[in-house]
Write a protein that holds these residues in place. Structure first.
Motif, short mmCIF file in Angstrom:
data_model
loop_
_atom_site.label_atom_id
_atom_site.label_comp_id
_atom_site.label_asym_id
_atom_site.label_seq_id
_atom_site.Cartn_x
_atom_site.Cartn_y
_atom_site.Cartn_z
N LEU A 142 0.84 -1.20 0.00
CA LEU A 142 0.00 0.00 0.00
C LEU A 142 0.87 1.25 0.00
CD1 LEU A 142 -2.62 -0.95 2.76
CD2 LEU A 142 -3.00 -0.99 0.30
N ASN A 143 0.47 2.23 -0.76
CA ASN A 143 1.03 3.59 -0.65
C ASN A 143 0.01 4.46 0.06
OD1 ASN A 143 3.38 2.90 -1.95
ND2 ASN A 143 2.73 3.65 -3.95
N VAL A 144 0.44 5.09 1.15
CA VAL A 144 -0.50 5.81 2.02
C VAL A 144 0.06 7.19 2.35
CG1 VAL A 144 -1.76 5.76 4.21
CG2 VAL A 144 -1.25 3.62 3.02
N VAL A 145 -0.79 8.20 2.37
CA VAL A 145 -0.42 9.53 2.82
C VAL A 145 -1.33 9.87 4.00
CG1 VAL A 145 -0.22 11.98 2.26
CG2 VAL A 145 0.31 10.25 0.52
N THR A 146 -0.73 10.16 5.15
CA THR A 146 -1.50 10.46 6.36
C THR A 146 -1.19 11.87 6.84
OG1 THR A 146 0.19 9.69 7.93
CG2 THR A 146 -1.30 8.04 6.99
N ARG A 147 -2.00 12.34 7.77
CA ARG A 147 -1.79 13.67 8.37
C ARG A 147 -2.02 13.57 9.87
NH1 ARG A 147 -1.17 18.52 6.16
NH2 ARG A 147 -1.69 20.41 7.30
N GLY A 148 -1.09 14.14 10.65
CA GLY A 148 -1.19 14.10 12.10
C GLY A 148 -2.42 14.82 12.61
N GLN A 149 -3.02 14.26 13.67
CA GLN A 149 -4.25 14.83 14.23
C GLN A 149 -4.10 15.26 15.68
OE1 GLN A 149 -6.18 15.60 11.45
NE2 GLN A 149 -7.95 14.84 12.56
N GLN A 150 -4.02 14.30 16.61
CA GLN A 150 -4.02 14.61 18.04
C GLN A 150 -2.96 13.79 18.76
OE1 GLN A 150 -8.52 13.89 18.06
NE2 GLN A 150 -8.30 15.32 19.79
N ARG A 151 -2.42 14.38 19.83
CA ARG A 151 -1.45 13.66 20.66
C ARG A 151 -2.19 12.67 21.56
NH1 ARG A 151 1.81 16.72 24.39
NH2 ARG A 151 -0.12 17.81 24.85
N PHE A 152 -1.48 11.60 21.95
CA PHE A 152 -2.08 10.62 22.85
C PHE A 152 -1.01 9.99 23.73
CE2 PHE A 152 -1.10 8.12 18.99
CZ PHE A 152 -0.33 7.09 19.52
N HIS A 153 -1.48 9.43 24.86
CA HIS A 153 -0.65 8.60 25.73
C HIS A 153 -0.86 7.14 25.32
CE1 HIS A 153 0.61 11.58 28.74
NE2 HIS A 153 -0.58 12.11 28.60
N LEU A 154 0.22 6.40 25.16
CA LEU A 154 0.12 4.97 24.90
C LEU A 154 0.00 4.24 26.22
CD1 LEU A 154 0.21 2.67 22.81
CD2 LEU A 154 2.70 2.64 23.11
N ARG A 155 -1.19 3.69 26.48
CA ARG A 155 -1.45 3.02 27.76
C ARG A 155 -0.91 1.60 27.77
NH1 ARG A 155 -5.92 5.19 30.77
NH2 ARG A 155 -6.67 3.06 31.16
N ARG A 156 -1.15 0.86 26.71
CA ARG A 156 -0.62 -0.50 26.57
C ARG A 156 -0.61 -0.88 25.10
NH1 ARG A 156 -4.58 -4.72 26.50
NH2 ARG A 156 -6.72 -3.91 26.50
N ARG A 157 0.15 -1.91 24.76
CA ARG A 157 0.28 -2.32 23.37
C ARG A 157 0.31 -3.85 23.30
NH1 ARG A 157 5.78 -3.44 22.95
NH2 ARG A 157 7.05 -2.52 24.64
N TRP A 158 -0.06 -4.37 22.12
CA TRP A 158 -0.08 -5.81 21.92
C TRP A 158 -0.11 -6.11 20.43
CZ3 TRP A 158 -4.28 -2.94 23.36
CH2 TRP A 158 -5.39 -2.98 22.53
N ILE A 159 0.08 -7.38 20.08
CA ILE A 159 -0.01 -7.89 18.71
C ILE A 159 -1.23 -8.79 18.65
CG2 ILE A 159 1.11 -9.17 16.86
CD1 ILE A 159 2.52 -6.58 17.55
N ASP A 160 -2.16 -8.50 17.73
CA ASP A 160 -3.38 -9.30 17.67
C ASP A 160 -3.13 -10.62 16.93
OD1 ASP A 160 -3.30 -8.73 15.00
OD2 ASP A 160 -5.20 -7.65 14.93
N VAL A 161 -4.19 -11.41 16.77
CA VAL A 161 -4.04 -12.75 16.20
C VAL A 161 -3.57 -12.72 14.75
CG1 VAL A 161 -5.74 -13.77 17.75
CG2 VAL A 161 -6.50 -12.72 15.62
#
Length: 542
Positions: free
Chosen positions: A164-183
């Motif tokens: 995929l070729n993707v162009v994104t634009r920043g929106q809002q800051r956030f705190h990363l509470r927790r992270r994981w890898i799904d199935v």
């Protein structure tokens, strides 16, 4: 099979890089390559506007990605404090800010799944989270930042190979509470949107809420007025006012956080440092009289101390306006009652209604700081009018933070600052202090701030992605020093249409520093410029 093909491609790329590393370094200084004829630059090192023929809007369009389709979807801003789950992109060497553009070349299957999930998720459609990762300098382990930015997918296109070729634009800051890898292997995280503060003009709020002459120790003028019967009514009125002023002081301080209260207290103590009790002042018998005796002046006896407190309002560091020096001197020789009878107490109300002087509040006024930062930015970068951003200090602070020519770790620091005024003050400090751009590994001077060049409509620093999916944030410079050219110039997949790119390493430590871009068309100007990776720039200010 798809995984095997990607791994084979990556192995081939690594072999090519190793072969390049074995080649003899071709060190060429910028001054030798640059045709100085017609090179007339202003004091900031930028070329005159009629010298350039390159359309810098092309770089911000990321045309090297090919045709990408607009999603025709604009994400509504989420409420501050909102908690939600998002697909997460962990990018090394990249710090995304609100309003900044981030291109992505998504090759790995797990990240392809993450983008597809973002397109269909209910809570925040077309939204991903972007977190900076970095290597611990001590042990080389991967570390994750706790503060990131949501990115809205503006454009994307699926290629025949499934990437995929993707162009994104920043929106809002956030705190990363927790992270994981799904199935399915997609990286995910639970994030909490940061509530941004509202830019306010500090002096108006501060002066309106704080009573006059209120400071630690509380010198209330009603208590030092003569207490005979002829002035009883006046004293009663003044006591009522002082009670309301004391309540106002307490409410103001109670609204401050512990850190803000400590800063407030230190500044107040410093500002009123000269308002201390003279050592010759005689101690009185009651606590009220002790607080009264702390007014400035020379008192040597108990009776003389009381008279001087009654007769010398100038000892409170108050400008009495129309009261002349001779009047004040003669006042000392009169009876206390007559002295206060001739003093206009309304003059006290004309003094500043604040703990701090006006210039202190301006130091933290978001709009005043925005004007100062914008002026400095225009002097350095030569940007066009920034009046619209000055009216929005929060957006201006993010704009400068995303474009300022400093290391990625310093820009991560800017991203993590919550207060608008504190972020602007830090940016002003950086703009004042940054002069030399140095290699992160060996501290070799690569370029000067005055040699910055704006080759994109988004500013002198921007994010670009190569054909292998690696995102690089680069600063562009008119000239550079101490860089070695590796291999031949390549026109394919150029971030700047009309320019060929050549890999450059630090000539001292051979770290990959960036690229040299040379014009393929003789009519294209500038003829060449340099792109330096922000991830390889030293953290220190020089």
């Amino acid at each position: 099979m798809e995984d095997d093909r990607i791994l084979a491609r990556e192995r081939q790329q690594m072999e090519e890089i190793r072969e390049l590393d074995l080649e003899e370094l071709q060190v060429e200084e910028v001054d030798d390559l640059h045709d100085s004829s017609g090179d007339e630059r202003d004091l900031t090192g930028r070329g005159s506007s009629d010298e350039y023929t390159f359309n810098n809007c092309l770089a911000s369009l990321h045309t090297y990605l090919g045709e990408v389709e607009d999603t025709h979807h604009r994400v509504a801003f989420l409420d501050g404090g909102a908690i939600l789950n998002l697909p997460i992109f962990y990018l090394e060497g990249v710090v995304l800010f609100p309003e900044a553009t981030l291109p992505l070349r998504v090759i790995q299957p797990n990240f392809v799944v993450a983008v597809e999930r973002a397109l269909t998720q209910v809570d925040a459609p077309y939204t991903i989270g972007v977190i900076r990762v970095y290597r611990d300098p001590d042990n080389g382990r991967i570390r994750f930042s706790n503060i990131g930015t949501t990115a809205e997918i503006r454009q994307y296109r699926r290629l025949e190979d499934g990437s995929l070729n993707v162009v994104t634009r920043g929106q809002q800051r956030f705190h990363l509470r927790r992270r994981w890898i799904d199935v399915e292997g997609a990286p995910c995280g639970e994030v909490q949107i940061i509530q941004e503060d509202i830019p306010l003009r500090a002096p108006r709020d501060a002066f309106g809420a704080v009573a006059p002459f209120s400071k630690p120790g509380g010198h209330h003028f009603s208590r030092i007025l003569p207490s005979n019967n002829s002035h009883a009514k006046s004293n009663e009125s003044m006591d009522v006012d002082n009670d309301s002023e004391a309540n106002s002081d307490e409410s103001f301080e109670s609204a401050l956080s512990l850190t803000e209260r400590e800063i407030h207290q230190s500044v107040v103590d410093s500002y009123y440092g000269s308002d201390t009790m003279d050592e010759s002042t005689t101690t009185t018998s009651s606590d009220d009289e002790k607080s009264q005796s702390q007014l400035q002046g020379s008192q040597s006896k108990d009776s003389e101390s009381t008279d001087s407190l009654h007769s010398c309002p100038e000892n409170n560091n108050v400008d009495l306006g129309s009261s002349s020096k001779s009047d004040m001197q003669s006042c000392k020789q009169k009876e206390p009652d007559r002295c206060w009878r001739n003093t206009d107490l309304k003059q006290f109300r004309r003094a500043p209604r604040a703990f701090w002087p006006h210039w202190v509040y301006r130091m933290y006024d978001s709009y005043c700081l925005a004007e100062r930062a914008a002026d400095m930015w225009k002097q350095i970068v030569g940007a066009p009018s920034m009046d619209s951003l000055v009216k929005k200090p929060d957006l201006l602070s993010f704009y400068i933070a995303s474009k300022i020519p400093v290391s990625e770790s310093t820009r991560q620091e800017l991203l993590e600052i919550d207060g608008i005024s504190y972020r602007l003050r830090r940016e002003i400090e950086l703009l004042q202090g940054v002069d030399l751009i140095q290699c992160k590994t060996c501290q070799t001077v690569i370029a000067k701030r005055s040699d910055m060049l704006v080759m994109s409509s988004e500013g002198p620093l921007g994010a670009y992605v190569n054909s292998n999916g690696f995102v690089h944030e680069i600063m562009t410079f008119y000239k550079a020093n101490g860089l070695a050219l590796i291999g031949l110039a390549v026109s394919e997949y150029s971030w700047f249409p009309g320019y060929a790119w050549t890999i450059t390493n630090c000539a001292t430590c051979e770290t990959h520093m960036g690229w040299l871009f040379t014009a393929t068309n003789k009519n294209l100007k500038p003829r060449l410029f340099w792109g330096v990776r922000s991830s390889q720039v030293s953290d220190g200010l020089h």
